[in-house]
Scaffold this motif. Structure first.
Motif, PDB file in Angstrom:
ATOM      1  N   UNK A 103     -88.158 -32.239 -43.450  1.00 36.28           N
ATOM      2  CA  UNK A 103     -86.926 -32.935 -42.694  1.00 36.28           C
ATOM      3  C   UNK A 103     -86.328 -31.953 -41.617  1.00 36.28           C
ATOM      4  N   UNK A 104     -86.126 -30.719 -41.910  1.00 37.07           N
ATOM      5  CA  UNK A 104     -85.532 -30.184 -40.883  1.00 37.07           C
ATOM      6  C   UNK A 104     -86.489 -30.157 -39.461  1.00 37.07           C
ATOM      7  N   UNK A 105     -87.728 -30.168 -39.719  1.00 39.50           N
ATOM      8  CA  UNK A 105     -88.336 -29.998 -38.579  1.00 39.50           C
ATOM      9  C   UNK A 105     -88.292 -31.289 -37.872  1.00 39.50           C
ATOM     10  N   UNK A 106     -88.205 -32.372 -38.560  1.00 37.54           N
ATOM     11  CA  UNK A 106     -87.993 -33.649 -37.739  1.00 37.54           C
ATOM     12  C   UNK A 106     -86.549 -33.865 -37.066  1.00 37.54           C
ATOM     13  N   UNK A 107     -85.634 -32.987 -37.781  1.00 33.71           N
ATOM     14  CA  UNK A 107     -84.394 -33.258 -37.177  1.00 33.71           C
ATOM     15  C   UNK A 107     -84.060 -32.365 -35.931  1.00 33.71           C
ATOM     16  N   UNK A 108     -84.814 -31.247 -35.980  1.00 34.56           N
ATOM     17  CA  UNK A 108     -84.594 -30.352 -34.759  1.00 34.56           C
ATOM     18  C   UNK A 108     -85.446 -30.794 -33.629  1.00 34.56           C
ATOM     19  N   UNK A 109     -86.754 -31.368 -34.001  1.00 40.54           N
ATOM     20  CA  UNK A 109     -87.359 -32.216 -32.840  1.00 40.54           C
ATOM     21  C   UNK A 109     -87.026 -33.382 -32.422  1.00 40.54           C
ATOM     22  N   UNK A 118     -76.351 -29.141 -44.525  1.00 42.45           N
ATOM     23  CA  UNK A 118     -76.095 -29.724 -43.255  1.00 42.45           C
ATOM     24  C   UNK A 118     -75.510 -29.186 -42.032  1.00 42.45           C
ATOM     25  N   UNK A 119     -74.188 -28.619 -42.499  1.00 43.30           N
ATOM     26  CA  UNK A 119     -73.503 -27.828 -41.484  1.00 43.30           C
ATOM     27  C   UNK A 119     -74.323 -26.826 -40.774  1.00 43.30           C
ATOM     28  N   UNK A 120     -74.871 -25.847 -41.660  1.00 39.02           N
ATOM     29  CA  UNK A 120     -75.611 -24.827 -41.140  1.00 39.02           C
ATOM     30  C   UNK A 120     -77.006 -25.329 -40.275  1.00 39.02           C
ATOM     31  N   UNK A 121     -77.519 -26.278 -40.763  1.00 34.92           N
ATOM     32  CA  UNK A 121     -78.398 -27.008 -39.890  1.00 34.92           C
ATOM     33  C   UNK A 121     -78.113 -27.620 -38.684  1.00 34.92           C
ATOM     34  N   UNK A 122     -77.005 -27.861 -38.442  1.00 35.77           N
ATOM     35  CA  UNK A 122     -76.568 -28.449 -37.347  1.00 35.77           C
ATOM     36  C   UNK A 122     -75.608 -27.199 -36.562  1.00 35.77           C
ATOM     37  N   UNK A 123     -75.697 -26.114 -36.875  1.00 35.06           N
ATOM     38  CA  UNK A 123     -74.888 -24.947 -36.258  1.00 35.06           C
ATOM     39  C   UNK A 123     -75.566 -24.214 -35.225  1.00 35.06           C
ATOM     40  N   UNK A 124     -76.680 -24.702 -34.739  1.00 30.95           N
ATOM     41  CA  UNK A 124     -77.656 -23.929 -33.713  1.00 30.95           C
ATOM     42  C   UNK A 124     -78.593 -23.231 -34.126  1.00 30.95           C
ATOM     43  N   UNK A 125     -79.124 -22.275 -33.211  1.00 31.99           N
ATOM     44  CA  UNK A 125     -80.358 -21.374 -33.750  1.00 31.99           C
ATOM     45  C   UNK A 125     -80.078 -20.601 -35.032  1.00 31.99           C
ATOM     46  N   UNK A 126     -78.897 -19.917 -35.061  1.00 33.04           N
ATOM     47  CA  UNK A 126     -78.759 -18.972 -36.017  1.00 33.04           C
ATOM     48  C   UNK A 126     -78.390 -19.763 -37.299  1.00 33.04           C
ATOM     49  N   UNK A 127     -77.578 -20.864 -37.204  1.00 33.25           N
ATOM     50  CA  UNK A 127     -77.383 -21.740 -38.249  1.00 33.25           C
ATOM     51  C   UNK A 127     -78.840 -22.186 -38.906  1.00 33.25           C
ATOM     52  N   UNK A 128     -79.608 -22.521 -38.066  1.00 34.02           N
ATOM     53  CA  UNK A 128     -80.983 -23.066 -38.695  1.00 34.02           C
ATOM     54  C   UNK A 128     -81.535 -22.250 -39.342  1.00 34.02           C
ATOM     55  N   UNK A 158     -82.244 -21.490 -48.008  1.00 34.70           N
ATOM     56  CA  UNK A 158     -82.880 -22.785 -48.683  1.00 34.70           C
ATOM     57  C   UNK A 158     -84.342 -22.310 -49.303  1.00 34.70           C
ATOM     58  N   UNK A 159     -85.036 -21.567 -48.565  1.00 33.43           N
ATOM     59  CA  UNK A 159     -86.153 -21.143 -49.268  1.00 33.43           C
ATOM     60  C   UNK A 159     -86.033 -20.099 -50.310  1.00 33.43           C
TER      61      UNK A 159
END
Length: 441
Positions: free
Chosen positions: A277-283, A339-349, A356-357
């Motif tokens: 999922x995160x790969x699809x969101x970022x892409x 979700x907030x982390x994933x949407x917080x730019x490169x550092x958040x990702x 997550x891992x």
């Protein structure tokens, strides 16, 4: 042939010659075979998953917008999980008729063949909608093969584990997931950075699928080497690893199968929430290069390896049920701010992926075969296979599709609800079946 006789194939005879000196295979050697087998399966899995985001929307669905094309790509992605129980039915019959060696050989060549066939797949521009139909067919072939590739080696490893080390040996098969992701991510990273975009989409993406076929051949021989050991034959004769009729198993063990399918939902939902999922969101929704995110995935997966190892240590000290329950609670909490982390730019990702891992490794490390000892001896092998099929279907099969659709329709925060539902599923399953906790301690 009697019920207590191990069926023989030529491949098994050849491999059995390796043990003519009566060499007793140790748990460590079984572990190597298990890790090689699981790594090959997960490498196949992640090669397809990455291509589902980077390649198939443009190759198979160029007439759709990128988001819709990716959603349809994830629909085809889910077909393998739907087909997996069908593979269990088909290959259980092959197992009973011709033996475990024949079953594994056919299943792994079907898996490798389906994967290699994808490498030759023509795009929509060449054959129209037939390209999507062929991709769906090959994906279902992968799913059927995955159902057939169940070999009982994880159960054999657990049954041969030293006293007090059950949690440690339970985590070993799970190492194949992050290792497979690391190899797949780095391979795609190399191709993306080394090739112009047009060449990558034309032919570069096909190479990982050929590599997957080669790895499957290596995994086949690693598994056959274990299948022909005296220990495996003894456990087969004692019905520890002998397939029972599916209908009989489902009828008599349905409570254990149902609980086992829902107990690992937290880790299986988390599995796709930090990989596909995160790969699809970022892409789709950022301007970030997919190459950078593939590197983040590889690094995070390496952290996941360490977390899986830690899960084995913690499980032996605290109990597997405790580890499953605590990590499910932590995943539920993580779903509230992930979700907030994933949407917080490169550092958040990066923080999202690493944290997550860590949670994935701790939970996923103990999610495999948590209920194996709860099955009766006669139904342990078949019941474990069915439980695994259903757990992946309910917990992971539709996770990328659901998360991407929810995040697009209701905002990225909504994707966390899918992860939360998986965590709650695990907690409810553990609460409803207290005997599960007693059985897996």
């Amino acid at each position: 042939m009697t019920a207590d006789t191990v069926p023989t194939t030529e491949a098994e005879d050849d491999a059995r010659a390796l043990h003519a000196d009566g060499h007793r295979i140790a748990p460590g050697e079984i572990a190597i075979g298990v890790v090689i087998g699981r790594t090959s399966e997960f490498f196949d899995f992640f090669v397809y998953a990455i291509a589902s985001v980077l390649v198939f929307p443009k190759l198979i669905f160029p007439y759709l917008d990128p988001l819709t094309g990716t959603l349809w790509s994830f629909v085809i992605f889910a077909l393998a999980f739907v087909a997996r129980p069908v593979g269990t039915v088909i290959f259980t019959a092959i197992d009973q008729a011709w033996g475990r060696g024949a079953k594994l050989t056919i299943a792994l060549f079907l898996l490798g063949g389906s994967t290699a066939a994808i490498a030759f797949l023509p795009g929509y521009e060449s054959i129209g909608v037939a390209s999507a139909l062929l991709l769906a067919l090959f994906r279902m072939g992968q799913g059927v093969a995955l159902g057939g590739s169940w070999d009982g080696l994880a159960s054999l490893l657990a049954l041969n584990a030293p006293e007090g080390r059950r949690g440690w040996y339970a985590m070993i098969p799970q190492l194949g997931a992050p290792i497979g992701l690391i190899v797949a991510s780095l391979l795609f990273l190399f191709l993306i950075t080394a090739l112009p975009a047009a060449d990558f989409l034309d032919w570069g993406w096909r190479y990982p699928f050929f590599v997957a076929f080669a790895i499957n051949v290596v995994a086949l021989f690693a598994r056959l080497r274990i299948v022909v050991t005296p220990e495996y034959a003894r456990l087969f004769e004692n019905r520890e690893l002998q397939p029972a009729p599916l209908s009989e198993t489902a009828r008599s063990e349905w409570r254990v199968i149902a609980t086992g399918a829902f107990a690992p939902l937290a880790s299986f939902a988390m599995f796709h929430m930090v990989t596909v999922f995160p790969l699809s969101w970022v892409f789709l929704f950022t301007k970030e290069s997919p190459a950078r995110f593939l590197m983040i995935e590889a690094v995070a997966a390496a952290v996941g390896v360490l977390a899986i190892i830690a899960s084995g240590i913690l499980a032996d000290r605290l109990g597997r049920r405790t580890v499953l329950g605590v990590t499910a609670t932590a995943i539920a909490a993580f779903s509230g701010f992930a979700p907030q982390l994933l949407d917080a730019g490169e550092t958040g990702e990066a923080v999202f992926m690493i944290l997550g891992f860590v949670l994935l490794g701790l939970s996923f490390g103990q999610s495999s075969g948590a209920l194996s000892s709860s099955f009766t001896q006669r139904h342990r092998y078949t019941g474990s296979a069915l439980t695994s099929d259903l757990a992946w279907l309910f917990g992971a099969g539709f996770a990328p599709l659901a998360a991407l659709w929810l995040s697009n329709a209701f905002g990225l925060l909504a994707a966390g609800t899918y992860l939360l539902s998986g965590a709650l599923g695990t907690l409810v399953a553990l609460w409803l079946n207290r005997e599960l906790g007693k059985a897996i301690e």
